[in-house]
Design a protein around this motif. Structure first.
Motif, PDB file in Angstrom:
ATOM      1  N   GLU A 171       0.864  -1.173   0.000  1.00 14.04           N
ATOM      2  CA  GLU A 171       0.000   0.000   0.000  1.00 14.04           C
ATOM      3  C   GLU A 171       0.906   1.230   0.000  1.00 14.04           C
ATOM      4  O   GLU A 171       2.035   1.173   0.497  1.00 14.04           O
ATOM      5  CB  GLU A 171      -0.883   0.022   1.259  1.00 14.04           C
ATOM      6  N   PRO A 205       3.322   5.702   4.362  1.00 12.20           N
ATOM      7  CA  PRO A 205       4.705   5.981   4.758  1.00 12.20           C
ATOM      8  C   PRO A 205       5.283   4.894   5.664  1.00 12.20           C
ATOM      9  O   PRO A 205       4.546   4.256   6.409  1.00 12.20           O
ATOM     10  CB  PRO A 205       4.612   7.314   5.511  1.00 12.20           C
ATOM     11  N   GLN A 258      10.611  -0.650   6.770  1.00 10.83           N
ATOM     12  CA  GLN A 258      10.229  -1.969   7.291  1.00 10.83           C
ATOM     13  C   GLN A 258      10.780  -3.075   6.402  1.00 10.83           C
ATOM     14  O   GLN A 258      11.225  -4.115   6.885  1.00 10.83           O
ATOM     15  CB  GLN A 258       8.700  -2.102   7.340  1.00 10.83           C
ATOM     16  N   GLY A 293      -2.856   2.846  -6.314  1.00 10.07           N
ATOM     17  CA  GLY A 293      -2.666   2.749  -4.865  1.00 10.07           C
ATOM     18  C   GLY A 293      -1.552   1.831  -4.444  1.00 10.07           C
ATOM     19  O   GLY A 293      -1.140   1.862  -3.294  1.00 10.07           O
ATOM     20  N   ALA A 294      -1.061   0.984  -5.359  1.00 11.11           N
ATOM     21  CA  ALA A 294      -0.020   0.033  -4.956  1.00 11.11           C
ATOM     22  C   ALA A 294       1.355   0.521  -5.395  1.00 11.11           C
ATOM     23  O   ALA A 294       1.532   0.977  -6.520  1.00 11.11           O
ATOM     24  CB  ALA A 294      -0.306  -1.332  -5.547  1.00 11.11           C
ATOM     25  N   LYS A 308       4.731 -10.553   5.660  1.00 10.77           N
ATOM     26  CA  LYS A 308       4.104 -10.540   6.986  1.00 10.77           C
ATOM     27  C   LYS A 308       3.801  -9.114   7.452  1.00 10.77           C
ATOM     28  O   LYS A 308       2.945  -8.910   8.304  1.00 10.77           O
ATOM     29  CB  LYS A 308       5.085 -11.221   7.947  1.00 10.77           C
ATOM     30  N   ARG A 309       4.512  -8.139   6.911  1.00 15.71           N
ATOM     31  CA  ARG A 309       4.227  -6.754   7.317  1.00 15.71           C
ATOM     32  C   ARG A 309       2.807  -6.412   6.861  1.00 15.71           C
ATOM     33  O   ARG A 309       2.424  -6.727   5.719  1.00 15.71           O
ATOM     34  CB  ARG A 309       5.247  -5.766   6.720  1.00 15.71           C
ATOM     35  N   ILE A 310       2.073  -5.757   7.743  1.00 13.34           N
ATOM     36  CA  ILE A 310       0.632  -5.585   7.532  1.00 13.34           C
ATOM     37  C   ILE A 310       0.304  -4.922   6.192  1.00 13.34           C
ATOM     38  O   ILE A 310      -0.598  -5.350   5.490  1.00 13.34           O
ATOM     39  CB  ILE A 310       0.021  -4.746   8.685  1.00 13.34           C
ATOM     40  N   ASP A 311       1.021  -3.877   5.813  1.00  7.74           N
ATOM     41  CA  ASP A 311       0.639  -3.118   4.627  1.00  7.74           C
ATOM     42  C   ASP A 311       1.323  -3.591   3.343  1.00  7.74           C
ATOM     43  O   ASP A 311       1.212  -2.944   2.307  1.00  7.74           O
ATOM     44  CB  ASP A 311       0.899  -1.621   4.865  1.00  7.74           C
ATOM     45  N   VAL A 312       2.034  -4.697   3.408  1.00  5.15           N
ATOM     46  CA  VAL A 312       2.623  -5.276   2.198  1.00  5.15           C
ATOM     47  C   VAL A 312       1.586  -6.177   1.541  1.00  5.15           C
ATOM     48  O   VAL A 312       0.965  -7.016   2.187  1.00  5.15           O
ATOM     49  CB  VAL A 312       3.906  -6.067   2.530  1.00  5.15           C
ATOM     50  N   LEU A 313       1.385  -5.964   0.240  1.00  4.07           N
ATOM     51  CA  LEU A 313       0.381  -6.739  -0.491  1.00  4.07           C
ATOM     52  C   LEU A 313       0.937  -8.085  -0.933  1.00  4.07           C
ATOM     53  O   LEU A 313       0.331  -9.118  -0.719  1.00  4.07           O
ATOM     54  CB  LEU A 313      -0.097  -5.942  -1.709  1.00  4.07           C
ATOM     55  N   SER A 343       8.708  -0.283  14.962  1.00  2.98           N
ATOM     56  CA  SER A 343       8.270  -1.027  13.765  1.00  2.98           C
ATOM     57  C   SER A 343       8.843  -2.443  13.664  1.00  2.98           C
ATOM     58  O   SER A 343       8.099  -3.390  13.459  1.00  2.98           O
ATOM     59  CB  SER A 343       8.632  -0.263  12.494  1.00  2.98           C
ATOM     60  N   LYS A 393       3.766  -5.708  15.524  1.00  6.25           N
ATOM     61  CA  LYS A 393       2.989  -6.189  14.381  1.00  6.25           C
ATOM     62  C   LYS A 393       2.595  -5.012  13.497  1.00  6.25           C
ATOM     63  O   LYS A 393       2.585  -5.111  12.274  1.00  6.25           O
ATOM     64  CB  LYS A 393       1.744  -6.930  14.900  1.00  6.25           C
ATOM     65  N   TRP A 394       2.302  -3.895  14.126  1.00  7.76           N
ATOM     66  CA  TRP A 394       1.973  -2.679  13.371  1.00  7.76           C
ATOM     67  C   TRP A 394       2.270  -1.481  14.271  1.00  7.76           C
ATOM     68  O   TRP A 394       2.019  -1.527  15.475  1.00  7.76           O
ATOM     69  CB  TRP A 394       0.494  -2.677  12.973  1.00  7.76           C
ATOM     70  N   ARG A 431      -8.382  -0.258  13.787  1.00  7.68           N
ATOM     71  CA  ARG A 431      -7.424  -1.046  13.010  1.00  7.68           C
ATOM     72  C   ARG A 431      -6.402  -1.698  13.946  1.00  7.68           C
ATOM     73  O   ARG A 431      -6.025  -2.858  13.783  1.00  7.68           O
ATOM     74  CB  ARG A 431      -6.718  -0.131  11.991  1.00  7.68           C
ATOM     75  N   ARG A 446      -7.032  -5.133   3.061  1.00  9.04           N
ATOM     76  CA  ARG A 446      -6.812  -5.964   1.867  1.00  9.04           C
ATOM     77  C   ARG A 446      -5.406  -6.562   1.811  1.00  9.04           C
ATOM     78  O   ARG A 446      -5.207  -7.610   1.214  1.00  9.04           O
ATOM     79  CB  ARG A 446      -7.145  -5.199   0.588  1.00  9.04           C
ATOM     80  N   SER A 447      -4.439  -5.895   2.459  1.00  7.06           N
ATOM     81  CA  SER A 447      -3.072  -6.421   2.414  1.00  7.06           C
ATOM     82  C   SER A 447      -2.802  -7.422   3.535  1.00  7.06           C
ATOM     83  O   SER A 447      -1.676  -7.879   3.703  1.00  7.06           O
ATOM     84  CB  SER A 447      -2.080  -5.261   2.521  1.00  7.06           C
ATOM     85  N   TYR A 448      -3.825  -7.752   4.315  1.00  3.66           N
ATOM     86  CA  TYR A 448      -3.613  -8.582   5.504  1.00  3.66           C
ATOM     87  C   TYR A 448      -4.749  -9.585   5.618  1.00  3.66           C
ATOM     88  O   TYR A 448      -5.902  -9.195   5.750  1.00  3.66           O
ATOM     89  CB  TYR A 448      -3.566  -7.644   6.721  1.00  3.66           C
TER      90      TYR A 448
END
Lengths: 181, 564
Positions: free
Chosen positions: A13, A16, A21, A45-46, A69-74, B125, B129-130, B146, B183-185
């Protein structure tokens, strides 16, 4: 296991802090990043990260799993050179007086299929696109004439040779799941 | 038009919406607007004032581990935030759902080295986890929802919210938010039917199956489901340190504890089974020993909700990704009801050998100073094996986990992954709030207790009914044990000159008793358990006792030392 140059293609995503990370995953496992390119991708958006690094395959697997595993990585995947089209670009600033004196300079530029993008009485700017070796060959040959004032090479960019666009499929699947919730 | 409220007030409402009713925290400059808002929510948000920010996170961890809910800590910026890092890293390694809210300087001051400004997101970070910085009041509802969604879903873990001062004071129209999709998780990946079938087939074909249970069983609330599978196929099992209360200790298929100081049978049989079924565990080096010789003869099935755990340390044959509450019953359905009597009987000689050579000596000494093992066993029995065990880290932890018995789920709170000395006392405080109806016993050494000793103040103020058992051997016992084994008994800075702990307890109005003679122990335990509120039971322990058995670091899992 043998160390190879792997190309990691990662989508995240556009928020920032993701870059640090991702790079932290490499540094923590003592893998040195050879090149890195980040830009918006064709998917709105990606963001797309193209990273090269030398490691063995179990490490490449671990790196992609930990990055994903990082939350915002697609998505994160790794590739060998035969699985992707790759390219880099480079710019060389060379001395115009030396170029005029030494006919070989223009010849080298032509043989390597490089482009002259600007010429003035002081310097000329040359652009060359290709894979790492092509670019370094041009640089080494020009440098041996003593004309190179500045040289810069971009990180690798790459697209996959697959027939399917995995990110788009993944996102479509996720959107379906969103509706089910 | 909706009423305007501050970001701090929005934080209170968002926390209430997430079901928070207990907060562990410590105020300071950059979080003051939030504490001001908290003043009006004292009835719904019970704030426990700790005495150090590290204690706030450990207490939130203890609360989360025993209750299954998300623990919450709230601290100020700069040093307040950096003091939470150990707890955050601990919660990450041990998959504990906590949300840590830190104050932060205003957005206009960020990056100017302002007073008490620290790059909290940058620091936390890699260990959380977030981690997210709230820069506008309008982000509060979204970020809190979230944060809790991420902390509690999938493989749980710590989340950090870095709450800038301007976001706390800005006025907004508050709109509640509910995040249940990112969507990424994907925290609930769909089951792969083929791997379920393959796993069931492997189990049905196995003559010598052996299951390893981790905390994932408890985190997935799958205790009953896992028990049903193991009972149907009569599969013996052992647990990791954090999985000890998955299934009661006295279950006939329970072979005990895995790991460096685990039981002999499970460790030896790991290298004799033909099928290893790992459920919600991660093959930590303290469990596997030398990876080159670990369970090479066996096929391995690994159930986990975190795909990055597959093949990380141990090469596996079948990966079953998903929530074990779903995946285990799917496998159970396909496995045959069967028996493995002779295989199970094979564990017995090892259990007897360990009992004769180690356990009996550790729990029934006839003379000499008190031993940790006997104290732990007596206290476990005195609570009818129903208490929650909290431990610090070191010999106290290993003896406590080995000799305590568990009859109910969510009964072990210990720092497994990163081994944080000082974890025990604040985690036990949190546990008394997370499970107010249960007895909470925390075992500490004389080293670890001093690392978070200031939390005696929290216990005093809250009258938190923590039963503190100080196993005092005037040594940093675990390090001393290693020095004696691997460093030629050069006791480099491990002897401890200790204060009078009983006097310290008295200063904090905590009832206390010191036991030196064995004859007094039972009576002292009764007094501790009958005392309403906190109690410090100090036991004078033999100075140079060793935790046994032991797989030396890097040795093969089946090469346990029973004596040194």
């Amino acid at each position: 296991m043998e160390n190879k140059l792997y190309t990691f293609i990662i989508y995240s995503e556009n928020v920032p802090g993701i870059l640090s990370q991702i790079t932290a995953v490499y540094t923590r496992r003592q893998v040195n990043i050879e090149s890195l390119n980040v830009c918006a991708s064709s998917t709105p958006g990606a963001h797309k990260y193209t990273i090269t690094a030398y490691c063995d395959e179990p490490m490449a697997k671990m790196l992609t799993a930990q990055i994903e595993k990082r939350i915002d990585v697609l998505q994160a995947n790794y590739f060998t050179d035969d699985e992707i089209f790759i390219n880099e670009t480079s710019l060389l600033k060379i001395s115009t007086p030396i170029m005029l004196q030494n006919k070989n300079v223009c010849k080298i530029v032509r043989i390597h299929n490089a482009h002259i993008v600007e010429v003035n009485p002081i310097y000329a700017t040359i652009e060359k696109t290709g894979i790492t070796n092509d670019i370094l060959e041009l640089y080494n040959e020009l440098n041996s004439t003593g004309c190179v004032l500045q040289f810069v090479r971009s990180g690798r960019i790459a697209i996959t040779k697959d027939f399917t666009e995995h990110l788009d499929e993944y996102l479509a699947e996720r959107e379906k799941q969103r509706k089910d919730i | 038009m909706a009423e305007k409220i501050t970001g701090a007030e929005a934080m209170m409402r968002a926390l209430e919406k997430e079901g928070v009713n207990t907060l562990f925290g410590y105020p300071g400059g950059a979080i003051m607007p939030t504490y001001d808002a908290l003043y009006d929510h004292k009835k719904t948000l019970n704030h426990i004032l700790v005495r150090h920010e590290q204690g706030a996170v450990h207490a939130a961890q203890g609360y989360a581990r025993v209750s299954g809910k998300v623990g919450c800590a709230i601290v100020t910026s700069g040093p307040g935030a950096t003091n939470t890092v150990t707890g955050i890293a601990d919660a990450m390694a041990d998959s504990t759902p906590v949300v840590v809210i830190c104050g932060q300087v205003g957005v206009s001051m960020l990056g100017t080295d302002a007073f008490q400004e620290v790059d909290v997101v940058g620091i936390t970070s890699p260990a959380s986890k977030w981690s997210y910085q709230i820069r506008r009041a309008s982000d509060v509802a979204w970020a809190v929802s979230r944060a809790f969604y991420i902390a509690r879903s999938g493989r749980p873990g710590p989340v950090v919210l870095d709450f800038t001062k301007n976001a706390q004071t800005e006025l907004i129209d508050y709109k509640p938010a509910k995040i249940n999709f990112i969507r990424s998780y994907d925290p609930t990946p769909a089951l792969n039917k083929d791997s379920i079938k393959t796993a069931a087939k492997l189990i049905n074909n196995s003559v010598k199956p052996f299951a390893l249970l981790g905390q994932g069983v408890e985190l997935g609330n799958a205790n009953q489901e896992v028990k049903a599978l193991l009972e149907k196929a009569q599969i013996p099992f052992a647990s990791t340190l954090l999985g000890l209360s998955d299934i009661p200790s006295d279950h006939p298929l329970n072979m005990g504890m895995l790991g460096m100081h685990g039981n002999l049978g499970p460790n030896v049989m790991t290298n004799q089974c033909d099928l290893l079924i790992a459920i919600g565990m991660r093959f930590d080096d303290r469990v596997t020993g030398n990876l080159d010789t670990y369970a090479k003869q066996a096929k391995i099935i690994h159930f986990d909700i975190d795909p990055s755990e597959f093949n990380k340390n141990v090469k596996i044959d079948v990966a079953i990704l998903g929530d074990c509450k779903e995946s285990i019953p799917a496998v159970t359905e396909l496995v045959d009801a069967t028996k493995h009597d002779s295989w199970i009987a094979g564990f017995k000689p090892y259990a007897e050998k360990e009992y004769n050579k180690v356990i009996d000596k550790a729990t029934h000494p006839e003379n000499g100073p008190l031993l940790m093992g006997e104290v732990v066993q007596k206290i476990s029995e005195a609570t009818n094996n129903e208490a929650i065990l909290v431990t610090d880290v070191g010999q106290n932890q290993m003896f406590a986990c080995r000799y305590f018995k568990y009859s109910k789920p969510r009964s072990v709170v210990t720092s497994g992954g990163i081994g944080t000395m000082g974890f025990g006392l604040p985690a036990a405080i949190g546990a008394t709030f997370g499970a107010p109806d249960r007895t909470v016993c925390v075992f500490c050494g004389d080293g670890g207790l001093q690392m978070t000793l200031q939390e005696f103040g929290t216990i005093m103020e809250q009258h938190a009914p923590v039963k503190i058992i100080l196993l005092n051997n005037n040594f940093l016992g675990n390090v001393r044990q290693w020095q004696s084994m691997f460093f030629r008994r050069r006791y480099s800075f491990t002897p401890m000159l200790n204060p009078d702990y009983a006097m310290i307890a008295k200063a904090y109005n905590i009832a206390t008793r010191t036991v030196i003679e064995r004859e007094e122990l039972n009576d002292a335990i009764t007094e501790m358990l009958n005392t309403d509120g906190p109690f410090l039971l100090q036991c004078a322990i033999m100075e140079e006792d060793n935790v046994l058995p032991m797989t030396p670091p890097g040795a093969n899992v089946d090469e346990m030392l029973l004596e040194i």
